[in-house]
Motif scaffolding. Structure first.
Motif, mmCIF file in Angstrom:
data_model
loop_
_atom_site.group_PDB
_atom_site.id
_atom_site.type_symbol
_atom_site.label_atom_id
_atom_site.label_comp_id
_atom_site.label_asym_id
_atom_site.label_seq_id
_atom_site.Cartn_x
_atom_site.Cartn_y
_atom_site.Cartn_z
ATOM 1 N N ARG A 1 19.637 66.918 40.404
ATOM 2 C CA ARG A 1 20.277 65.503 40.672
ATOM 3 C C ARG A 1 21.685 65.755 41.158
ATOM 4 O O ARG A 1 22.214 65.040 42.222
ATOM 5 C CB ARG A 1 19.998 64.515 39.382
ATOM 6 C CG ARG A 1 20.232 63.128 39.928
ATOM 7 C CD ARG A 1 19.795 62.379 38.640
ATOM 8 N NE ARG A 1 18.566 62.290 38.292
ATOM 9 C CZ ARG A 1 17.526 61.743 38.738
ATOM 10 N NH1 ARG A 1 18.020 60.849 39.973
ATOM 11 N NH2 ARG A 1 16.450 61.802 38.341
ATOM 12 N N GLN B 1 19.142 60.356 49.096
ATOM 13 C CA GLN B 1 18.319 59.158 49.327
ATOM 14 C C GLN B 1 17.120 59.708 49.868
ATOM 15 O O GLN B 1 16.229 58.919 50.251
ATOM 16 C CB GLN B 1 19.086 58.557 50.609
ATOM 17 C CG GLN B 1 19.166 59.496 52.027
ATOM 18 C CD GLN B 1 20.547 60.282 51.996
ATOM 19 O OE1 GLN B 1 21.090 60.594 50.771
ATOM 20 N NE2 GLN B 1 20.906 60.558 53.219
ATOM 21 N N HIS B 2 16.887 61.130 50.389
ATOM 22 C CA HIS B 2 15.449 61.616 50.953
ATOM 23 C C HIS B 2 14.586 61.793 49.959
ATOM 24 O O HIS B 2 13.160 61.711 49.979
ATOM 25 C CB HIS B 2 15.846 62.770 51.527
ATOM 26 C CG HIS B 2 16.653 62.815 52.891
ATOM 27 N ND1 HIS B 2 16.275 62.213 54.036
ATOM 28 C CD2 HIS B 2 18.003 63.159 52.986
ATOM 29 C CE1 HIS B 2 17.068 62.051 54.768
ATOM 30 N NE2 HIS B 2 18.153 62.772 54.473
ATOM 31 N N GLY C 1 14.834 60.153 46.295
ATOM 32 C CA GLY C 1 14.747 59.508 45.003
ATOM 33 C C GLY C 1 14.513 60.104 43.829
ATOM 34 O O GLY C 1 15.248 60.754 43.500
ATOM 35 N N ASN C 2 13.393 59.613 43.066
ATOM 36 C CA ASN C 2 13.449 60.501 41.466
ATOM 37 C C ASN C 2 12.200 61.478 41.610
ATOM 38 O O ASN C 2 11.648 61.884 40.696
ATOM 39 C CB ASN C 2 12.941 59.363 40.675
ATOM 40 C CG ASN C 2 14.381 58.566 40.233
ATOM 41 O OD1 ASN C 2 15.381 58.918 40.098
ATOM 42 N ND2 ASN C 2 13.998 57.314 40.209
ATOM 43 N N ASN C 3 11.946 61.674 42.834
ATOM 44 C CA ASN C 3 10.887 62.834 43.169
ATOM 45 C C ASN C 3 11.467 64.416 42.870
ATOM 46 O O ASN C 3 11.538 65.163 43.872
ATOM 47 C CB ASN C 3 10.216 62.892 44.289
ATOM 48 C CG ASN C 3 9.402 61.367 44.524
ATOM 49 O OD1 ASN C 3 8.814 60.732 43.719
ATOM 50 N ND2 ASN C 3 9.453 60.956 45.550
#
Length: 221
Positions: free
Chosen positions: A119, A129-130, A132-134
């Motif tokens: 992160r 932004q590309h 997210g939370n993936n």
């Protein structure tokens, strides 16, 4: 037209230019705990390898640490690395533009590093932004490359079959993991003069080549 491939990106050396920073931090920290180490050694021998695996290999060569010192070593290394990333980290050249071209593909980051580090890397390099939370960490899932289960678990969490995933990785451990997971694999080979791309993977040498490589895979399905 078929559904776009799901793109599973490694982080260090693939999305972000962190490996030189990591090599320097490890070369600064490991010798303080009696484990001789150089930045050049990381780049030549240990790129992409789990940190604990590196430490245990060095302990086998130079003498063991007790659990407490090993934990303090890792904590100090992580703290130093996060500070360096927040101050200095840049994306791999051409990667921001490539990600914009690939905006219609589902994407995730799949890394041998801790989730906090992933992160931090995405935020520091302006790539968050590309994805997210993936963000899929070996530390969270309990399995590390070159074990293919790391990429398989990430694909499952993304709702994707392995054959509809493309792994993008710069290190041999990740390329091997992707191939053994039954996925298409693109090897971002920064060192073609000394590193061979494993059979079955597609070699590119710059991130600007990535959209065209993905497009060729799309056309072939």
């Amino acid at each position: 037209m078929s559904t776009p491939y799901c793109l599973l990106f490694d982080s260090d050396g693939t999305l972000v230019d962190s490996e030189v920073l990591l090599a320097q931090v490890m070369a600064e920290t490991l010798p303080q705990y009696g484990l001789p180490f150089t930045a050049e050694q990381y780049m030549a021998e240990f790129r992409g390898v789990r940190f604990l695996t590196i430490v245990l290999e060095l302990e086998a060569r130079h003498g063991g640490l007790d659990d407490d010192r090993r934990k303090r070593l890792e904590a100090q290394m992580r703290e130093r690395m996060e500070a360096r990333m927040r101050a200095e980290l840049e994306p791999i050249a051409g990667m921001p533009e490539a990600l914009l071209e690939l905006a219609h593909h589902p994407k995730a980051v799949v890394s041998n590093g801790p989730e906090r580090k992933i992160r931090c890397a995405m935020e520091s390099a302006g790539l968050a932004q590309h994805f997210g939370n993936n963000l899929f960490s070996a530390y969270t899932l309990g399995v590390w490359k070159p074990d293919p289960a790391l990429y398989r678990q990430a694909a499952e969490a993304m709702g994707q079959a392995p054959e509809r995933c493309v792994v993008i990785d710069d290190a041999d451990v990740g390329v091997v993991a992707g191939l053994e997971a039954g996925m298409q694999v693109i090897h971002l080979n920064h060192f073609p003069e000394r590193e061979a791309t494993p059979p079955g993977a597609i070699a590119i040498h710059h991130a600007r080549e990535l959209p065209a490589a993905i497009a060729r895979l799309d056309l072939a399905t």
